[in-house]
Design a protein around this motif. Sequence first.
Motif, mmCIF file in Angstrom:
data_model
loop_
_atom_site.group_PDB
_atom_site.id
_atom_site.type_symbol
_atom_site.label_atom_id
_atom_site.label_comp_id
_atom_site.label_asym_id
_atom_site.label_seq_id
_atom_site.Cartn_x
_atom_site.Cartn_y
_atom_site.Cartn_z
ATOM 1 N N ALA A 1 41.262 -63.648 -28.230
ATOM 2 C CA ALA A 1 42.182 -62.578 -28.619
ATOM 3 C C ALA A 1 41.542 -61.197 -28.473
ATOM 4 O O ALA A 1 42.233 -60.185 -28.361
ATOM 5 C CB ALA A 1 42.630 -62.791 -30.067
ATOM 6 N N ALA A 2 40.205 -61.161 -28.445
ATOM 7 C CA ALA A 2 39.503 -59.875 -28.490
ATOM 8 C C ALA A 2 39.399 -59.225 -27.112
ATOM 9 O O ALA A 2 39.473 -59.895 -26.080
ATOM 10 C CB ALA A 2 38.095 -60.086 -29.060
ATOM 11 N N SER A 3 39.238 -57.899 -27.099
ATOM 12 C CA SER A 3 38.973 -57.182 -25.852
ATOM 13 C C SER A 3 37.478 -57.174 -25.566
ATOM 14 O O SER A 3 37.048 -57.306 -24.431
ATOM 15 C CB SER A 3 39.453 -55.728 -25.968
ATOM 16 N N VAL A 4 36.694 -56.984 -26.609
ATOM 17 C CA VAL A 4 35.241 -56.923 -26.462
ATOM 18 C C VAL A 4 34.629 -57.870 -27.491
ATOM 19 O O VAL A 4 35.086 -57.929 -28.642
ATOM 20 C CB VAL A 4 34.723 -55.481 -26.693
ATOM 21 N N GLY A 5 33.611 -58.607 -27.047
ATOM 22 C CA GLY A 5 32.979 -59.547 -27.965
ATOM 23 C C GLY A 5 31.470 -59.460 -27.917
ATOM 24 O O GLY A 5 30.894 -59.044 -26.915
ATOM 25 N N VAL A 6 30.852 -59.832 -29.029
ATOM 26 C CA VAL A 6 29.398 -59.939 -29.085
ATOM 27 C C VAL A 6 29.081 -61.284 -29.732
ATOM 28 O O VAL A 6 29.593 -61.594 -30.814
ATOM 29 C CB VAL A 6 28.769 -58.810 -29.932
ATOM 30 N N VAL A 7 28.263 -62.100 -29.039
ATOM 31 C CA VAL A 7 27.794 -63.344 -29.636
ATOM 32 C C VAL A 7 26.439 -63.037 -30.268
ATOM 33 O O VAL A 7 25.460 -62.790 -29.559
ATOM 34 C CB VAL A 7 27.662 -64.457 -28.573
ATOM 35 N N ALA A 8 26.436 -62.974 -31.588
ATOM 36 C CA ALA A 8 25.195 -62.567 -32.269
ATOM 37 C C ALA A 8 25.241 -62.980 -33.726
ATOM 38 O O ALA A 8 26.298 -63.276 -34.283
ATOM 39 C CB ALA A 8 25.029 -61.045 -32.178
ATOM 40 N N ASP A 9 24.052 -62.985 -34.329
ATOM 41 C CA ASP A 9 23.905 -63.188 -35.761
ATOM 42 C C ASP A 9 24.258 -61.865 -36.454
ATOM 43 O O ASP A 9 23.651 -60.824 -36.183
ATOM 44 C CB ASP A 9 22.456 -63.590 -36.056
ATOM 45 N N LEU A 10 25.245 -61.921 -37.350
ATOM 46 C CA LEU A 10 25.726 -60.699 -38.011
ATOM 47 C C LEU A 10 24.611 -59.959 -38.749
ATOM 48 O O LEU A 10 24.566 -58.725 -38.748
ATOM 49 C CB LEU A 10 26.802 -61.053 -39.033
ATOM 50 N N LEU A 11 23.738 -60.749 -39.372
ATOM 51 C CA LEU A 11 22.721 -60.123 -40.219
ATOM 52 C C LEU A 11 21.735 -59.313 -39.371
ATOM 53 O O LEU A 11 21.154 -58.345 -39.840
ATOM 54 C CB LEU A 11 21.974 -61.183 -41.030
ATOM 55 N N GLU A 12 21.568 -59.735 -38.108
ATOM 56 C CA GLU A 12 20.707 -58.961 -37.213
ATOM 57 C C GLU A 12 21.442 -57.756 -36.644
ATOM 58 O O GLU A 12 20.893 -56.671 -36.530
ATOM 59 C CB GLU A 12 20.221 -59.832 -36.048
ATOM 60 N N LEU A 13 22.718 -57.989 -36.273
ATOM 61 C CA LEU A 13 23.447 -56.933 -35.561
ATOM 62 C C LEU A 13 23.898 -55.799 -36.491
ATOM 63 O O LEU A 13 23.842 -54.623 -36.112
ATOM 64 C CB LEU A 13 24.659 -57.529 -34.842
ATOM 65 N N LEU A 14 24.355 -56.146 -37.701
ATOM 66 C CA LEU A 14 25.031 -55.139 -38.534
ATOM 67 C C LEU A 14 24.173 -53.901 -38.844
ATOM 68 O O LEU A 14 24.647 -52.771 -38.647
ATOM 69 C CB LEU A 14 25.561 -55.774 -39.823
ATOM 70 N N PRO A 15 22.918 -54.068 -39.293
ATOM 71 C CA PRO A 15 22.133 -52.846 -39.587
ATOM 72 C C PRO A 15 21.934 -51.984 -38.345
ATOM 73 O O PRO A 15 22.018 -50.751 -38.419
ATOM 74 C CB PRO A 15 20.789 -53.403 -40.087
ATOM 75 N N GLU A 16 21.691 -52.634 -37.198
ATOM 76 C CA GLU A 16 21.501 -51.896 -35.945
ATOM 77 C C GLU A 16 22.780 -51.161 -35.558
ATOM 78 O O GLU A 16 22.742 -50.009 -35.103
ATOM 79 C CB GLU A 16 21.117 -52.865 -34.808
ATOM 80 N N LEU A 17 23.916 -51.833 -35.725
ATOM 81 C CA LEU A 17 25.193 -51.226 -35.345
ATOM 82 C C LEU A 17 25.498 -50.026 -36.247
ATOM 83 O O LEU A 17 25.975 -48.984 -35.782
ATOM 84 C CB LEU A 17 26.315 -52.276 -35.414
ATOM 85 N N THR A 18 25.204 -50.167 -37.530
ATOM 86 C CA THR A 18 25.436 -49.053 -38.462
ATOM 87 C C THR A 18 24.602 -47.829 -38.051
ATOM 88 O O THR A 18 25.116 -46.701 -38.018
ATOM 89 C CB THR A 18 25.099 -49.490 -39.908
ATOM 90 N N ASP A 19 23.337 -48.071 -37.685
ATOM 91 C CA ASP A 19 22.481 -46.974 -37.210
ATOM 92 C C ASP A 19 23.057 -46.342 -35.954
ATOM 93 O O ASP A 19 23.114 -45.111 -35.820
ATOM 94 C CB ASP A 19 21.074 -47.508 -36.879
ATOM 95 N N ALA A 20 23.485 -47.214 -35.013
ATOM 96 C CA ALA A 20 24.007 -46.723 -33.734
ATOM 97 C C ALA A 20 25.278 -45.899 -33.947
ATOM 98 O O ALA A 20 25.495 -44.882 -33.287
ATOM 99 C CB ALA A 20 24.283 -47.902 -32.799
ATOM 100 N N VAL A 21 26.124 -46.317 -34.897
ATOM 101 C CA VAL A 21 27.362 -45.583 -35.197
ATOM 102 C C VAL A 21 27.015 -44.196 -35.748
ATOM 103 O O VAL A 21 27.613 -43.185 -35.359
ATOM 104 C CB VAL A 21 28.246 -46.380 -36.189
ATOM 105 N N ARG A 22 26.026 -44.158 -36.642
ATOM 106 C CA ARG A 22 25.623 -42.858 -37.222
ATOM 107 C C ARG A 22 25.140 -41.915 -36.121
ATOM 108 O O ARG A 22 25.375 -40.716 -36.180
ATOM 109 C CB ARG A 22 24.526 -43.073 -38.273
ATOM 110 N N LYS A 23 24.480 -42.498 -35.113
ATOM 111 C CA LYS A 23 23.940 -41.665 -34.022
ATOM 112 C C LYS A 23 25.033 -41.086 -33.135
ATOM 113 O O LYS A 23 24.913 -39.952 -32.663
ATOM 114 C CB LYS A 23 22.957 -42.481 -33.171
ATOM 115 N N VAL A 24 26.083 -41.867 -32.843
ATOM 116 C CA VAL A 24 27.122 -41.371 -31.915
ATOM 117 C C VAL A 24 28.178 -40.527 -32.610
ATOM 118 O O VAL A 24 29.042 -39.952 -31.960
ATOM 119 C CB VAL A 24 27.853 -42.512 -31.156
ATOM 120 N N LYS A 25 28.145 -40.460 -33.903
ATOM 121 C CA LYS A 25 29.178 -39.786 -34.675
ATOM 122 C C LYS A 25 29.293 -38.309 -34.314
ATOM 123 O O LYS A 25 28.303 -37.653 -34.095
ATOM 124 C CB LYS A 25 28.877 -39.931 -36.168
#
Lengths: 254, 318
Positions: free
Chosen positions: B294-318
């Motif tokens: 159903a998704a347009s974009v997907g990531v196969v990953a462990d959430l606990l690894e990805l989430l902190p990195e993604l939060t940092d990356a979001v803060r950077k592109v803001k």
Amino acid sequence: MEILVCVKRVPDPAENEIAVEGGGIRRDDLVYAVNEWDNYAVEEALRIVEREGGSVTVATVGGPEADETLRREMAMGAEKALLLSDPAFADADGLGVARILAAAVRKGAYDLVLTGAMADDGAAQVGGMLAELLDWPFASLVNRVEGAGPLRIGREIEGGAQEVSDIDLPCVLSVQTGINEPRYVGLRGIRKVASAEIPVLDAAALGVEPAAPRVRRLAYFVPETGPGAELLEGGIPEVAARLAGILKAKGGIK
Amino acid sequence: MDQVFVFVPGADDSAAELSAAAAALFPGAAPTALVAGHGEALAAAARDAARAFPQVWSFDAPDLAHPDAERLRPLLAKVLPAGACLLLPHGTLAMDLAPGLSVRLGAAYAPDVVGAEGADGSWLRLVRQEFGGQVHARVACDAAQGAVITVRSGAFVPAPAGPGGTVVDRSADIPAVQPRRRFREVVAAPAGDVDIAREEVLVSVGRGIGDQENIALAEELAEAMGAALSCSRPIVDAKWLDKGRQVGTSGQTVRPKVYLALGISGSFQHLGGIKGSPFLVAVNKNPKAPIFQAASVGVVADLLELLPELTDAVRKVK
């Protein structure tokens, strides 16, 4: 209150990827568990008995291996168990299973029968059929039970709303997840019931004539799917940076 | 199998979908629609049904104002001819009504059907999903003594409106019932602190988040994105978030622009609560999770690894 809870042994959805082979489910390496909804039904029965007195019996239709399912629910606190088992039951459809359970209910003196709202086939049918065979009132998707008869019950309906009714005893209720928090079953509890006597009732003992099923499964298959999502590949920091960029471009970051 | 009936529960999209399902299951039949209720809501349902079916039977009584299986079961058992086939949408009303009705009618029961593949004599060939949608099953259902079939919402493409049917008032046929289950009231879902139905961006967590304490990681990401936090059913069942945060057919219907699904496998009940085709991003460690379809974009990953990195990356592109 004398309560019968109908339970089922199913492949554990948390532990298995269901694989299809030659039109059937590959069963050799499946891990089995008690159907998730049924644990909520047993917990609710135990709570009603703690409140009102009485006893809880668990019953299942299945082969000898279903004995372990019954013992797990006895370890939770059910006092008695019934294994409804006969090679002739193997082809039973939903109505066939409901007929076997109805025969077991008639052999006892129950005030209330609980089932899980649904099981692995997602059909959500046995509780409603069982009630009709017994000529008892029925409610599905129950997420609240109060009182001692008539019961004040809540049903989950669309949009998170709850439909509240009063229902006379005896009745059949199919129980929705989230109604309670099923208690933890420890090793000690399992050991305690390891040697409990579980009566096995076959077609003759129940007086059930298996009827030809009117709903038959022909084959399982995995549907052809579309292209699916564009998967982002690479190391975690790289994927996180790309995903953040995509989210921003699509208006997902404010 | 020429006696085909369709129960239309209200004035929504169901009449046109049921019309399409009836045409797929019973080609050439002229189904009769049944509507039950009271007052203006019933009149609206009858008008809706008449756009999709040539004939509508209408049952009007104050006791039917709220859809009540305890009253509808005897009503349908009385008015349906022997051997009839009945279609109805697979919702919470059907789960209450249909299994017992099939027993009362002596008819076969095929629930939650998503496809039709023709017939062999009286045996209908149907498609269902099992194991939470992980696999499909081809099922044969013997309709020789009638059948009750519930149809998954969204599985059949709604049929275009017909020339307009006639509505027949059959209220005189409503049987007297001494209900052993008595309807009292409908209690609305408790209003949460956030109305997720109004949010444009949702960060949604499912069973894959693993532990209650990990929800904080998703909360942090949502805060960085300026999004609201929502969830799937198991999170509410575990009491980790309030019912008001639950997306799905048994929770809230949401219409976000962007929906980020974290550790959500993508059951049809969950996806059924997401309208308006948002930009769907899925993160799941199981590459076969249905959400990736159903998704347009997907990531196969462990959430606990990805989430902190993604939060940092979001803060950077803001």
